[in-house]
Design an enzyme around this catalytic site. Sequence first.
Site, PDB file in Angstrom:
ATOM      1  N   ASP A 170      10.433  13.666  -1.973  1.00  0.00           N
ATOM      2  CA  ASP A 170      10.917  13.404  -3.332  1.00  0.00           C
ATOM      3  C   ASP A 170      10.875  14.688  -4.158  1.00  0.00           C
ATOM      4  OD1 ASP A 170      11.075  10.795  -2.516  1.00  0.00           O
ATOM      5  OD2 ASP A 170       9.380  10.077  -3.713  1.00  0.00           O
TER       6      ASP A 170
ATOM      7  N   GLY B 275       9.844   8.031   0.091  1.00  0.00           N
ATOM      8  CA  GLY B 275      10.638   7.179   0.993  1.00  0.00           C
ATOM      9  C   GLY B 275      10.019   5.791   0.962  1.00  0.00           C
TER      10      GLY B 275
ATOM     11  N   ALA C 298       7.702   4.939   4.043  1.00  0.00           N
ATOM     12  CA  ALA C 298       6.437   5.688   4.084  1.00  0.00           C
ATOM     13  C   ALA C 298       5.541   5.297   2.915  1.00  0.00           C
ATOM     14  CB  ALA C 298       6.721   7.192   4.059  1.00  0.00           C
TER      15      ALA C 298
ATOM     16  N   ASN D  41      13.178  -6.791  -6.881  1.00  0.00           N
ATOM     17  CA  ASN D  41      12.894  -6.797  -8.312  1.00  0.00           C
ATOM     18  C   ASN D  41      13.970  -7.649  -8.999  1.00  0.00           C
ATOM     19  OD1 ASN D  41      15.162  -5.161  -8.800  1.00  0.00           O
ATOM     20  ND2 ASN D  41      13.947  -3.272  -8.764  1.00  0.00           N
TER      21      ASN D  41
ATOM     22  N   ASP E 118       7.053  -0.172  -3.943  1.00  0.00           N
ATOM     23  CA  ASP E 118       6.633   0.057  -2.549  1.00  0.00           C
ATOM     24  C   ASP E 118       5.126  -0.120  -2.419  1.00  0.00           C
ATOM     25  OD1 ASP E 118       9.280   0.807  -2.091  1.00  0.00           O
ATOM     26  OD2 ASP E 118       8.837   2.908  -2.547  1.00  0.00           O
TER      27      ASP E 118
HETATM   28  O1  RIB Z   1      10.930   3.493  -4.038  1.00  0.00           O
HETATM   29  C1  RIB Z   1      10.717   4.845  -4.335  1.00  0.00           C
HETATM   30  C2  RIB Z   1      11.272   5.702  -3.248  1.00  0.00           C
HETATM   31  O2  RIB Z   1      12.671   5.525  -3.209  1.00  0.00           O
HETATM   32  C3  RIB Z   1      11.068   7.189  -3.450  1.00  0.00           C
HETATM   33  O3  RIB Z   1       9.863   7.656  -2.886  1.00  0.00           O
HETATM   34  C4  RIB Z   1      12.323   7.786  -2.829  1.00  0.00           C
HETATM   35  O4  RIB Z   1      12.084   8.581  -1.717  1.00  0.00           O
HETATM   36  C5  RIB Z   1      13.231   6.618  -2.519  1.00  0.00           C
HETATM   37  O5  RIB Z   1      13.189   6.267  -1.190  1.00  0.00           O
END
Ligand code: RIB
Length: 302
Positions: free
Chosen positions: A14, A40, A43, A183, A247
């Site tokens: 990012d 990501g 991850a 969401n 996430d």
């Molecule tokens: O949900 C956030 C993520 O979305 C970020 O870390 C970015 O890499 C995208 O995948």
Amino acid sequence: MQKKLLVVGSMNVDMVVKAPRIPSPGETILGGVFSRFFGGKGANQAMAAKALFADTLFSSMCGKDSIGEDYLNYLKSKGMDTSLVKRHDSLHSGVALITVDDGGENIITVAAGANLALSPSDMDNIDFSQFSHAAFQLETEIPTVMEGLKRAKEASCQTILTPAPAQKLPEEIFPLLDFIVPNQHEILLIQDGYNDAEPAAKALLDKGVKNVIITLGSKGSALFNADGRYDFGTFHTPRVDTVGAGDCFTGSFMAGLALFNGDIKKAITFATAAASIAVSKPGAQNFGTFDEVLALSGLNKQ
Ligand code: RIB
């Protein structure tokens, strides 16, 4: 013996710029500090789950470039098992360009690169019977997600899908989902023809999803299943960076299911606490410790 957790999904670096506000289309604004974080959706979920439940594995794909190299070294340094992370010969590793405004809100553009090369045949190398839960998102191609979900269900592993980035989904996917975690925007995008989240959630249940959990940002979340609707509040913490908050919620929810013997309401409360701590820190993988999350959640250790 307790089974492990699996996350299948993306890994991006990012590139984040802080700015006073999110720019409009065609506009250039001067931002502030630039930072680089590991991110990501896949991850982020895997690392959130691992922070709270050690036996977590991650299946992904990066490039044979310096970004992929750095990311793999980082995952290893955090104790993540990278045996299911593959490297693509020619595609670049995933990168996300992100602006975060003064209120902690963000916009994200992803160059997915090698993430999109994770294929259905990569799911063949995974023994899903060792996992109690497997989580997927949509920065991986749908055929790969479908194959992973099918194999998980065949192995009696519960499945979790975060439908982000939101897109129309094949109807066959819904009966394969124990949990879907959109969401309030994503649920309306995956369910055409609805203006409200609640009827859209009920339509997903009718299509075979067992539990719909709608995340509502600072307003908390709502769970819909055969027993009805349950609303969950949030824990108030300073809002510094919301990137990856969803996430963190999903990864921590999966850890919560493992830690609280499948108790969905406890797992949501636990995940809400984890995400509330995560938004108070910069970066998508900056989590609270197990003890901090447990204390904020008000739950007791099992
Ligand atoms: O949900 C956030 C993520 O979305 C970020 O870390 C970015 O890499 C995208 O995948």
